[in-house]
Design a protein around this motif. Sequence first.
Motif, PDB file in Angstrom:
ATOM      1  N   VAL A 179       7.048  13.958  -7.479  1.00 45.11           N
ATOM      2  CA  VAL A 179       6.972  15.550  -7.890  1.00 45.11           C
ATOM      3  C   VAL A 179       5.647  15.286  -8.458  1.00 45.11           C
ATOM      4  N   THR A 180       4.796  16.445  -8.222  1.00 45.63           N
ATOM      5  CA  THR A 180       4.400  16.525  -9.220  1.00 45.63           C
ATOM      6  C   THR A 180       3.262  17.962  -8.761  1.00 45.63           C
ATOM      7  N   GLU A 181       2.891  18.465  -9.944  1.00 46.62           N
ATOM      8  CA  GLU A 181       2.300  20.218 -10.345  1.00 46.62           C
ATOM      9  C   GLU A 181       0.608  20.023  -9.827  1.00 46.62           C
ATOM     10  N   ARG A 182      -0.043  20.947  -9.154  1.00 41.40           N
ATOM     11  CA  ARG A 182      -1.367  21.691  -9.379  1.00 41.40           C
ATOM     12  C   ARG A 182      -1.166  21.868 -10.887  1.00 41.40           C
ATOM     13  N   ILE A 183      -2.285  21.361 -11.803  1.00 39.74           N
ATOM     14  CA  ILE A 183      -2.812  22.251 -13.040  1.00 39.74           C
ATOM     15  C   ILE A 183      -4.532  22.154 -12.940  1.00 39.74           C
ATOM     16  N   LYS A 184      -4.931  22.543 -13.693  1.00 39.28           N
ATOM     17  CA  LYS A 184      -6.345  22.419 -13.999  1.00 39.28           C
ATOM     18  C   LYS A 184      -6.774  22.564 -15.192  1.00 39.28           C
ATOM     19  N   ALA A 185      -8.303  21.028 -15.258  1.00 37.86           N
ATOM     20  CA  ALA A 185      -7.348  20.715 -16.543  1.00 37.86           C
ATOM     21  C   ALA A 185      -9.299  20.273 -16.636  1.00 37.86           C
ATOM     22  N   VAL A 186      -9.651  19.627 -18.291  1.00 34.30           N
ATOM     23  CA  VAL A 186     -11.233  19.073 -17.859  1.00 34.30           C
ATOM     24  C   VAL A 186     -10.275  17.669 -18.683  1.00 34.30           C
ATOM     25  N   LEU A 187     -10.297  16.650 -18.059  1.00 36.32           N
ATOM     26  CA  LEU A 187     -10.552  15.391 -18.237  1.00 36.32           C
ATOM     27  C   LEU A 187     -12.177  14.665 -18.736  1.00 36.32           C
ATOM     28  N   TRP A 188     -11.395  13.610 -18.980  1.00 30.74           N
ATOM     29  CA  TRP A 188     -12.288  13.131 -19.958  1.00 30.74           C
ATOM     30  C   TRP A 188     -12.234  11.299 -19.715  1.00 30.74           C
ATOM     31  N   PHE A 189     -13.496  10.741 -19.468  1.00 28.70           N
ATOM     32  CA  PHE A 189     -13.064   9.010 -18.979  1.00 28.70           C
ATOM     33  C   PHE A 189     -14.337   8.511 -20.331  1.00 28.70           C
ATOM     34  N   SER A 190     -13.839   7.739 -20.711  1.00 25.99           N
ATOM     35  CA  SER A 190     -15.014   6.908 -21.933  1.00 25.99           C
ATOM     36  C   SER A 190     -14.983   5.572 -21.118  1.00 25.99           C
ATOM     37  N   ASP A 191     -15.926   4.799 -21.519  1.00 27.48           N
ATOM     38  CA  ASP A 191     -15.342   3.319 -21.774  1.00 27.48           C
ATOM     39  C   ASP A 191     -17.080   2.841 -22.382  1.00 27.48           C
ATOM     40  N   LEU A 192     -16.606   2.062 -23.156  1.00 24.08           N
ATOM     41  CA  LEU A 192     -17.585   1.182 -24.050  1.00 24.08           C
ATOM     42  C   LEU A 192     -19.025   0.676 -23.283  1.00 24.08           C
ATOM     43  N   ARG A 193     -19.730   0.597 -24.214  1.00 22.61           N
ATOM     44  CA  ARG A 193     -21.182  -0.327 -24.157  1.00 22.61           C
ATOM     45  C   ARG A 193     -21.393  -1.111 -24.121  1.00 22.61           C
ATOM     46  N   GLY A 194     -21.611  -2.458 -22.976  1.00 24.28           N
ATOM     47  CA  GLY A 194     -21.471  -3.347 -23.133  1.00 24.28           C
ATOM     48  C   GLY A 194     -20.464  -4.016 -23.292  1.00 24.28           C
ATOM     49  N   SER A 195     -19.429  -4.193 -23.142  1.00 28.16           N
ATOM     50  CA  SER A 195     -18.306  -4.918 -23.466  1.00 28.16           C
ATOM     51  C   SER A 195     -17.515  -5.525 -22.565  1.00 28.16           C
ATOM     52  N   THR A 196     -18.231  -5.523 -21.816  1.00 27.11           N
ATOM     53  CA  THR A 196     -18.249  -7.493 -20.753  1.00 27.11           C
ATOM     54  C   THR A 196     -19.129  -8.543 -21.432  1.00 27.11           C
ATOM     55  N   ALA A 197     -19.960  -7.865 -21.840  1.00 25.67           N
ATOM     56  CA  ALA A 197     -21.065  -8.846 -22.224  1.00 25.67           C
ATOM     57  C   ALA A 197     -20.594  -9.397 -23.831  1.00 25.67           C
ATOM     58  N   ILE A 198     -20.106  -8.542 -24.731  1.00 30.84           N
ATOM     59  CA  ILE A 198     -19.319  -8.835 -25.700  1.00 30.84           C
ATOM     60  C   ILE A 198     -17.966  -9.688 -25.788  1.00 30.84           C
ATOM     61  N   SER A 199     -17.622  -9.257 -24.703  1.00 35.45           N
ATOM     62  CA  SER A 199     -15.740  -9.674 -24.875  1.00 35.45           C
ATOM     63  C   SER A 199     -16.419 -11.906 -24.255  1.00 35.45           C
ATOM     64  N   GLU A 200     -17.347 -12.158 -23.539  1.00 34.41           N
ATOM     65  CA  GLU A 200     -17.694 -13.353 -23.402  1.00 34.41           C
ATOM     66  C   GLU A 200     -18.434 -13.807 -24.082  1.00 34.41           C
ATOM     67  N   ALA A 201     -19.140 -13.603 -24.749  1.00 38.19           N
ATOM     68  CA  ALA A 201     -19.730 -13.921 -26.411  1.00 38.19           C
ATOM     69  C   ALA A 201     -18.987 -14.002 -27.346  1.00 38.19           C
ATOM     70  N   ILE A 202     -17.402 -13.607 -27.517  1.00 38.86           N
ATOM     71  CA  ILE A 202     -17.204 -13.918 -28.490  1.00 38.86           C
ATOM     72  C   ILE A 202     -15.882 -14.137 -28.429  1.00 38.86           C
ATOM     73  N   CYS A 203     -14.792 -15.102 -29.881  1.00 42.87           N
ATOM     74  CA  CYS A 203     -14.268 -15.946 -29.434  1.00 42.87           C
ATOM     75  C   CYS A 203     -13.546 -15.002 -29.049  1.00 42.87           C
ATOM     76  N   PRO A 204     -12.254 -15.535 -28.474  1.00 48.05           N
ATOM     77  CA  PRO A 204     -11.323 -14.714 -27.059  1.00 48.05           C
ATOM     78  C   PRO A 204     -10.329 -14.290 -28.093  1.00 48.05           C
ATOM     79  N   ASP A 205     -10.155 -14.640 -29.301  1.00 48.58           N
ATOM     80  CA  ASP A 205      -8.969 -14.486 -30.374  1.00 48.58           C
ATOM     81  C   ASP A 205      -9.705 -13.023 -30.295  1.00 48.58           C
ATOM     82  N   GLU A 206     -10.728 -12.710 -30.507  1.00 50.78           N
ATOM     83  CA  GLU A 206     -11.178 -11.479 -30.743  1.00 50.78           C
ATOM     84  C   GLU A 206     -11.405 -10.483 -30.199  1.00 50.78           C
TER      85      GLU A 206
END
Length: 419
Positions: free
Chosen positions: A213-240
């Motif tokens: 059950v879905t409906e067809r709508i017109k919407a403004v869509l937003w997609f965001s992601d972080l810059r360099g998050s993979t490198a940061i995650s690999e460099a910081i402590c896992p708990d962080e």
Amino acid sequence: MDTTLRLELMSWLVSAGLTALPENDLIRGFCERARVGGLDVSRGLVFIDTLHPIFEGRGFRWNDTETNESDVFEYGSTDHGEAATNWRKSAFFHMLENGHDELQINVADIETLNFSIMGDLVRNGHRHCIAFLHRFGEAGSMGQMDCLYSYWATRRESGFEPRELAALRDLVPVLGLAIKSAAQVQIARTLGRVYLGRDAAEQVLRGRITRGVTERIKAVLWFSDLRGSTAISEAICPDEIIPFLNDYAEASIAAIHDSGGDVLKLIGDGVLAMFTGEDMAAAKRCALRAEHQFRENIVALNARRSAADRPVTSAYVGLHVGEVFYGNIGSDDRLDFTVVGPAVNEVSRIASMCASVDRPLLTSTAFQSGLDTTGQGYLVSTGRFALRGIGRAQDLYTLDPELNSDVLIAGKYERYLAG
């Protein structure tokens, strides 16, 4: 209180519970009717744990005289700090530890007993009280919500009479059942908002849970992601890693919600959201307002994280507008209430282009062309691009760089967003 009056009050509680009367109205209605029926109660307090990302539970108060207290209160975790100390000094903790379901207390003895939660009884002229624990049992529990706590006070020097105690023993469990019912409605709404998003949760709770059950709508869509998050995650402590992701998710989600949008999905460090309404131009302005607020949130967040010597970053945002299918997608056993369609894929591709053109924001041609003339003036083309998996090339737009260098233009843009 005779049997007839007890039955009348029980009937009212059942009816009020079925109609989902709010908990504070339940306790007020209960106490006022009990007093009319001859039960000399001067104060009532009920609280119940819940399932909530911030609060451990909620409580409700009633007094026979006006006070400065709120009739509803929420409390955080009692696992540590001062809250934990106060909880361990409470009559209810004493009852749990000693296996008591009922405890009669002479208010004059509270300081000797060192029961912290009941200190205000002495100051406000109450003389005796009775505390109850009503346990839900394993099948009736939900998270930490496994017990209803309550106490009832009287100003009478000799305390509650035997017939009043008998009435409370009969009536409080029925009140507890009504309050538990209301609390579970709140829990369902909270879980829906937290895990599905605000609008999707309302749709589901109104009964839209059938697969497909879905409906067809017109919407403004937003997609965001972080810059360099993979490198940061690999460099910081896992708990962080989780605190890092949570900080920036809060910055984006708060901005989206404050601007009237709905967050549909968190995908790692990515956020998918939408802005809807009859007026698409207004919805686009809301999306730009959210993006602007997101940047301000990031500036404040980065200042705090830098001061604590923690890694910081920024974010890419893609904005697009198009028709999507909004509703239930999945299997009978596991559904997701979200949006799907080519426009969703396109907005994620637009966001991924931000790094290539070194711009924090990119919008589609469809987004830019649907803005009013003033709004279009704040966007400039970055060139024409063929997006991966998208059949046609198009111009992508970003905010005019002069917004960062000209205070007057920046001020006009902010006024435009607020309009």
